[in-house]
Design a protein around this motif. Structure first.
Motif, PDB file in Angstrom:
ATOM      1  N   ALA A  52       0.829  -1.213   0.000  1.00  0.00           N
ATOM      2  CA  ALA A  52       0.000   0.000   0.000  1.00  0.00           C
ATOM      3  C   ALA A  52       0.858   1.256   0.000  1.00  0.00           C
ATOM      4  O   ALA A  52       0.562   2.236  -0.691  1.00  0.00           O
ATOM      5  N   ILE A  53       1.943   1.222   0.779  1.00  0.00           N
ATOM      6  CA  ILE A  53       2.839   2.374   0.856  1.00  0.00           C
ATOM      7  C   ILE A  53       3.463   2.681  -0.495  1.00  0.00           C
ATOM      8  O   ILE A  53       3.521   3.830  -0.929  1.00  0.00           O
ATOM      9  N   TYR A  54       3.941   1.642  -1.181  1.00  0.00           N
ATOM     10  CA  TYR A  54       4.671   1.852  -2.431  1.00  0.00           C
ATOM     11  C   TYR A  54       3.773   1.987  -3.664  1.00  0.00           C
ATOM     12  O   TYR A  54       4.191   2.565  -4.676  1.00  0.00           O
ATOM     13  N   SER A  55       2.563   1.462  -3.599  1.00  0.00           N
ATOM     14  CA  SER A  55       1.694   1.496  -4.783  1.00  0.00           C
ATOM     15  C   SER A  55       0.556   2.496  -4.689  1.00  0.00           C
ATOM     16  O   SER A  55       0.041   2.955  -5.704  1.00  0.00           O
ATOM     17  N   GLY A  56       0.118   2.816  -3.467  1.00  0.00           N
ATOM     18  CA  GLY A  56      -1.035   3.696  -3.309  1.00  0.00           C
ATOM     19  C   GLY A  56      -2.350   3.006  -3.621  1.00  0.00           C
ATOM     20  O   GLY A  56      -3.388   3.654  -3.749  1.00  0.00           O
ATOM     21  N   PHE A  74       2.067  -9.881 -10.760  1.00  0.00           N
ATOM     22  CA  PHE A  74       3.385  -9.306 -10.485  1.00  0.00           C
ATOM     23  C   PHE A  74       4.319  -9.553 -11.672  1.00  0.00           C
ATOM     24  O   PHE A  74       4.486 -10.689 -12.128  1.00  0.00           O
ATOM     25  N   ASP A  75       4.889  -8.481 -12.192  1.00  0.00           N
ATOM     26  CA  ASP A  75       5.845  -8.563 -13.303  1.00  0.00           C
ATOM     27  C   ASP A  75       7.211  -8.142 -12.762  1.00  0.00           C
ATOM     28  O   ASP A  75       7.483  -6.952 -12.585  1.00  0.00           O
ATOM     29  N   PHE A  76       8.057  -9.131 -12.490  1.00  0.00           N
ATOM     30  CA  PHE A  76       9.359  -8.847 -11.890  1.00  0.00           C
ATOM     31  C   PHE A  76      10.415  -8.469 -12.929  1.00  0.00           C
ATOM     32  O   PHE A  76      11.534  -8.131 -12.572  1.00  0.00           O
ATOM     33  N   PRO A  97       9.511   0.510  -7.335  1.00  0.00           N
ATOM     34  CA  PRO A  97      10.984   0.562  -7.292  1.00  0.00           C
ATOM     35  C   PRO A  97      11.583  -0.842  -7.450  1.00  0.00           C
ATOM     36  O   PRO A  97      11.072  -1.813  -6.883  1.00  0.00           O
ATOM     37  N   SER A  98      12.676  -0.925  -8.173  1.00  0.00           N
ATOM     38  CA  SER A  98      13.312  -2.226  -8.427  1.00  0.00           C
ATOM     39  C   SER A  98      13.796  -2.886  -7.130  1.00  0.00           C
ATOM     40  O   SER A  98      13.659  -4.105  -6.963  1.00  0.00           O
ATOM     41  N   ASP A  99      14.339  -2.092  -6.205  1.00  0.00           N
ATOM     42  CA  ASP A  99      14.805  -2.656  -4.933  1.00  0.00           C
ATOM     43  C   ASP A  99      13.651  -3.259  -4.142  1.00  0.00           C
ATOM     44  O   ASP A  99      13.781  -4.335  -3.534  1.00  0.00           O
ATOM     45  N   PHE A 100      12.539  -2.564  -4.151  1.00  0.00           N
ATOM     46  CA  PHE A 100      11.364  -3.068  -3.448  1.00  0.00           C
ATOM     47  C   PHE A 100      10.872  -4.354  -4.093  1.00  0.00           C
ATOM     48  O   PHE A 100      10.539  -5.333  -3.410  1.00  0.00           O
ATOM     49  N   MET A 101      10.839  -4.397  -5.421  1.00  0.00           N
ATOM     50  CA  MET A 101      10.363  -5.592  -6.120  1.00  0.00           C
ATOM     51  C   MET A 101      11.305  -6.776  -5.915  1.00  0.00           C
ATOM     52  O   MET A 101      10.879  -7.933  -5.942  1.00  0.00           O
ATOM     53  N   SER A 156      12.707  -7.423  -3.118  1.00  0.00           N
ATOM     54  CA  SER A 156      12.249  -7.948  -1.823  1.00  0.00           C
ATOM     55  C   SER A 156      10.938  -8.709  -1.978  1.00  0.00           C
ATOM     56  O   SER A 156      10.748  -9.773  -1.390  1.00  0.00           O
ATOM     57  N   VAL A 157      10.045  -8.146  -2.780  1.00  0.00           N
ATOM     58  CA  VAL A 157       8.740  -8.777  -3.009  1.00  0.00           C
ATOM     59  C   VAL A 157       8.910 -10.164  -3.628  1.00  0.00           C
ATOM     60  O   VAL A 157       8.173 -11.107  -3.300  1.00  0.00           O
ATOM     61  N   LYS A 158       9.882 -10.291  -4.507  1.00  0.00           N
ATOM     62  CA  LYS A 158      10.118 -11.563  -5.195  1.00  0.00           C
ATOM     63  C   LYS A 158      10.437 -12.688  -4.208  1.00  0.00           C
ATOM     64  O   LYS A 158      10.217 -13.873  -4.498  1.00  0.00           O
ATOM     65  N   LYS A 159      10.923 -12.332  -3.025  1.00  0.00           N
ATOM     66  CA  LYS A 159      11.272 -13.331  -2.014  1.00  0.00           C
ATOM     67  C   LYS A 159      10.084 -13.709  -1.125  1.00  0.00           C
ATOM     68  O   LYS A 159      10.172 -14.635  -0.322  1.00  0.00           O
ATOM     69  N   TRP A 160       8.979 -12.983  -1.262  1.00  0.00           N
ATOM     70  CA  TRP A 160       7.807 -13.281  -0.452  1.00  0.00           C
ATOM     71  C   TRP A 160       7.176 -14.594  -0.882  1.00  0.00           C
ATOM     72  O   TRP A 160       7.287 -15.002  -2.055  1.00  0.00           O
ATOM     73  N   THR A 161       6.461 -15.233   0.020  1.00  0.00           N
ATOM     74  CA  THR A 161       5.721 -16.453  -0.305  1.00  0.00           C
ATOM     75  C   THR A 161       4.276 -16.077  -0.599  1.00  0.00           C
ATOM     76  O   THR A 161       3.556 -15.596   0.282  1.00  0.00           O
ATOM     77  N   PHE A 162       3.862 -16.305  -1.837  1.00  0.00           N
ATOM     78  CA  PHE A 162       2.490 -15.981  -2.235  1.00  0.00           C
ATOM     79  C   PHE A 162       1.570 -17.173  -1.978  1.00  0.00           C
ATOM     80  O   PHE A 162       2.005 -18.326  -1.957  1.00  0.00           O
ATOM     81  N   GLY A 163       0.276 -16.877  -1.812  1.00  0.00           N
ATOM     82  CA  GLY A 163      -0.709 -17.930  -1.618  1.00  0.00           C
ATOM     83  C   GLY A 163      -1.055 -18.630  -2.923  1.00  0.00           C
ATOM     84  O   GLY A 163      -0.635 -18.212  -4.007  1.00  0.00           O
ATOM     85  N   LYS A 164      -1.838 -19.690  -2.834  1.00  0.00           N
ATOM     86  CA  LYS A 164      -2.199 -20.469  -4.026  1.00  0.00           C
ATOM     87  C   LYS A 164      -3.131 -19.690  -4.948  1.00  0.00           C
ATOM     88  O   LYS A 164      -2.989 -19.744  -6.164  1.00  0.00           O
ATOM     89  N   ARG A 165      -4.089 -19.006  -4.373  1.00  0.00           N
ATOM     90  CA  ARG A 165      -5.033 -18.244  -5.192  1.00  0.00           C
ATOM     91  C   ARG A 165      -4.782 -16.748  -5.098  1.00  0.00           C
ATOM     92  O   ARG A 165      -4.849 -16.033  -6.092  1.00  0.00           O
ATOM     93  N   TYR A 166      -4.513 -16.284  -3.886  1.00  0.00           N
ATOM     94  CA  TYR A 166      -4.287 -14.863  -3.663  1.00  0.00           C
ATOM     95  C   TYR A 166      -2.823 -14.627  -3.334  1.00  0.00           C
ATOM     96  O   TYR A 166      -2.193 -15.427  -2.651  1.00  0.00           O
TER      97      TYR A 166
END
Length: 355
Positions: free
Chosen positions: A194-198, A212-214, A247-251, A253-263
């Motif tokens: 929310a902070i980075y995307s608004g 997500f497009d990394f 931001p590329s640095d933020f993304m 970090s996001v790439k290392k997150w564990t996403f859910g099966k549907r969401y």
């Protein structure tokens, strides 16, 4: 041919109307002067000539409900539907038997003024904008020939909440980012997004891994999560469908997150964390630093406020937020823009001194 006559101290006008081959009288009383009665009769005659006289001249509350059910209800989220129910109730209370063709600009302005005595300006704007949309539809469909809502102004005697309570100052934002970045909780990840995307809560909760497009460092906001219905819905407006650069640095970090099966953001229930859950998590972070307490939606305002404070063009901020019109952005953040205007005035006068 119009008939104009006096009843007591007031004037009455009567016009013959051809409805499906049968002539009926349309009569209106209570005019102070004969010229007012004549003006009304001329307007009705003009409607007859243009064949615009009320093929749908029903009770406005009934017509509003019909318009809502056909054109609005299938497309709206549950939260947005509530506003239409409020307006339907208001119309039935204030104009229970009033036909749409009998409503004047003054009538609508009086309704807005009265409602504004006990409601904040943002609520008045919602009421006015929705009714105005309905009136434009009625004009387009030839139910009425004049947009009686066009020149009506919003009015409120009730103060809104202090806008400073709705977003974080830059130093508070920096502390929040630092704290949240050290957590692997799903709610913390949503706060960062929310902070980075608004983006709105419903938009973030509606993200899937495929959004997500990394490679290009973007997210694709193309749907929303409706918690009350527990299913995907369309975004708030067409312009809410958007690609948001991050931001590329933020993304990274996001790439290392564990996403859910549907969401992308999935709790132990298999559904996105509730709005209440992310608000509680946000409050814990803010209380820890004695920062201003805001809601999760306040992060959207914080995002926009931060960008504007860094001299990012308001047109781009508007597109990034998915606003339908830059005027929405201008009105929402007018208090910030006024501060910048004051600063720009000072800078301008300093420059002009050098001439």
């Amino acid at each position: 041919m119009a008939s104009i006559y006096k009843r007591g101290s007031k004037w009455t006008a009567s016009v013959s109307i051809n409805i499906n081959g049968t002539y009926k009288k349309k009569t209106k009383s209570g005019f102070i002067t004969k010229s007012e009665a004549k003006k009304w009769s001329i307007e009705v005659e003009n409607q007859k000539i243009n064949d615009t006289l009320s093929k749908g001249n029903g009770i406005i509350a009934d017509m509003f409900d019909d318009w809502y059910e056909v054109f609005k209800e299938p497309l709206l989220e549950t939260k947005s539907k509530a506003w239409y129910k409020v307006i339907s109730k208001l119309l039935r209370e204030k104009w229970p038997n009033k036909r749409i063709s009998d409503i004047s600009t003054a009538d609508f302005q009086k309704l807005i003024n009265e409602y504004g005595k006990t409601h904040v300006k943002s609520s008045i704007s919602h009421i006015k904008n929705i009714i105005s949309s309905f009136v434009r539809y009625a004009v387009d469909e030839d139910f009425i020939y004049k947009d009686f809502a066009r020149n009506v102004k919003t009015f409120s005697a009730k103060d809104s909440k202090d806008k400073d309570l709705k977003f974080l100052e830059n130093n508070e934002l920096e502390l929040l980012v630092k704290d949240v970045s050290n957590s692997d909780a799903v709610t913390s990840h949503m706060i960062l997004m929310a902070i980075y995307s608004g983006a709105r809560y419903s938009e973030i909760a509606g993200l899937t891994e495929n959004d997500f497009d990394f490679v290009n460092n973007t997210i694709n906001i193309n749907k929303s999560w409706q918690s009350s219905d527990k299913e995907f819905k369309d975004t708030k407006t067409k312009t809410s469908n958007r690609i948001v650069d991050l931001p590329s640095d933020f993304m990274m970090s996001v790439k290392k997150w564990t996403f859910g099966k549907r969401y992308a953001f999935e709790s132990l229930t298999g559904l996105p964390p509730t709005n209440n859950a992310v608000n509680k998590q946000l409050r814990r972070y803010l209380e820890k630093r004695n920062s201003k307490l805001i809601t999760f939606h306040g992060l959207r305002h914080t995002h926009a406020s931060y960008l504007l404070s860094q001299d990012i063009a308001i047109q781009y901020v508007s597109e990034r937020l998915g606003h339908a019109d830059v005027n929405i952005t201008l009105s929402t953040y007018a208090h910030l823009l006024e501060k910048k205007r004051t600063a720009e005035t000072t800078k301008t006068l300093d420059v002009l001194k050098n001439l």
